[in-house]
Enzyme design. Structure first.
Site, PDB file in Angstrom:
ATOM      1  N   ASP A  65     -14.101   4.289   2.536  1.00  0.00           N
ATOM      2  CA  ASP A  65     -15.117   4.012   1.512  1.00  0.00           C
ATOM      3  C   ASP A  65     -15.477   2.532   1.535  1.00  0.00           C
ATOM      4  O   ASP A  65     -14.774   1.693   0.976  1.00  0.00           O
ATOM      5  CB  ASP A  65     -14.573   4.415   0.143  1.00  0.00           C
ATOM      6  CG  ASP A  65     -15.631   4.345  -0.952  1.00  0.00           C
ATOM      7  OD1 ASP A  65     -16.650   3.658  -0.747  1.00  0.00           O
ATOM      8  OD2 ASP A  65     -15.427   4.967  -2.008  1.00  0.00           O
ATOM      9  N   GLU A 128     -16.785   2.384  13.814  1.00  0.00           N
ATOM     10  CA  GLU A 128     -16.147   1.128  13.401  1.00  0.00           C
ATOM     11  C   GLU A 128     -16.619  -0.099  14.181  1.00  0.00           C
ATOM     12  O   GLU A 128     -16.799  -1.186  13.613  1.00  0.00           O
ATOM     13  CB  GLU A 128     -14.621   1.253  13.529  1.00  0.00           C
ATOM     14  CG  GLU A 128     -13.968   2.166  12.515  1.00  0.00           C
ATOM     15  CD  GLU A 128     -13.833   3.608  12.994  1.00  0.00           C
ATOM     16  OE1 GLU A 128     -12.963   4.316  12.469  1.00  0.00           O
ATOM     17  OE2 GLU A 128     -14.619   4.005  13.890  1.00  0.00           O
TER      18      GLU A 128
END
Length: 249
Positions: A65, A128
């Site tokens: 998150d 990522e």
């Protein structure tokens, strides 16, 4: 037990664990990690032989998150890594039932499970590197499932794999048009397995493949170093506040 982010139903040894943050794409925050740990403990205490992990709404799990991270919440990577090990090594058959998007830590959740089932809406991606990170904690679980080179390729390319491609790579064990029907077919076989046999087999597998234990310290160190980096923190805050990637003007 009243958990904020998880819904649990147990019936005749089959537990359905639903990630219940649909407004956030079922993204992982500290509360979800704590809730999942508590509910897995309940599954074990009540003798569940099969644990089905799924997401509410249109996503399986969007990953960590970023909004929580941008607001200063710290997600302990050790707690998350050990939760995934519990799915991988616990005395039950863990089944990820994937509909929609599984991204970043969502891929980790799925890859940790013994069996991954998906419908054709599913996709699996590691985003990522776009933010100056890499999926340190995901990689030991993902590489164990699909191999080091394919995990390396997914990390570098950052593109989501559609369900059919993920099945070809071994990230998805079975693919169908309708996830619930696919799950029912698997449960018809899995429900005949006894808990002692499952526990012995899972313990044997963990003892003969120690890659998750060996990878833990390096993964946690890398994760903590990355999230302490000021530029990474800026990239995350900018994405949350402006919806812009680091290279966008």
């Amino acid at each position: 037990m009243n958990c904020e982010t998880i819904r649990l139903e147990i019936d005749k040894g089959i537990a359905r664990l639903r990630l219940d943050r649909p407004e956030a794409g079922n993204a992982i925050n500290a509360q979800m990690v704590a809730d999942l740990g508590a509910e897995l403990a309940r599954c074990e205490a009540e003798g569940a032989t099969i644990v089905v992990l799924e997401g509410a709404g249109d996503s399986f799990c969007a990953g960590g998150d970023f909004e929580a991270t941008a607001s200063g919440e710290t997600l302990d990577p050790a707690a998350l890594y050990d939760l995934w090990r519990r799915l991988a090594e616990g005395p039950f058959v863990s089944v990820a039932l994937v509909r929609g998007r599984a991204n970043a830590g969502g891929v980790g959740l799925a890859a940790a499970c013994d069996i991954v089932l998906a419908d054709r809406s599913a996709s699996f991606g590691l985003s990522e590197m776009l933010f100056g990170l890499f999926p340190a904690c995901v990689l030991p679980f993902l590489a164990r499932r699909i191999g080091a080179q394919k995990a390396h390729y997914m990390t570098l390319m950052t593109r989501p794999l559609p369900a059919e491609e993920a099945a070809g790579w071994g990230l998805v064990d079975a693919l169908g048009d309708e996830a619930e029907a696919l799950l029912r077919r698997h449960l018809q076989r899995l429900r005949h397995l006894g808990r002692p046999a499952i526990a012995r087999y899972k313990a044997h597998r963990a003892a003969t493949d120690d890659s998750l234990a060996r990878g833990r310290d390096a993964a946690l160190a890398a994760n903590r170093e990355m999230f302490a980096d000021a530029e990474v923190q800026r990239n995350i805050r900018r994405y949350v506040t402006e919806m812009k990637f680091p290279w966008e003007a």
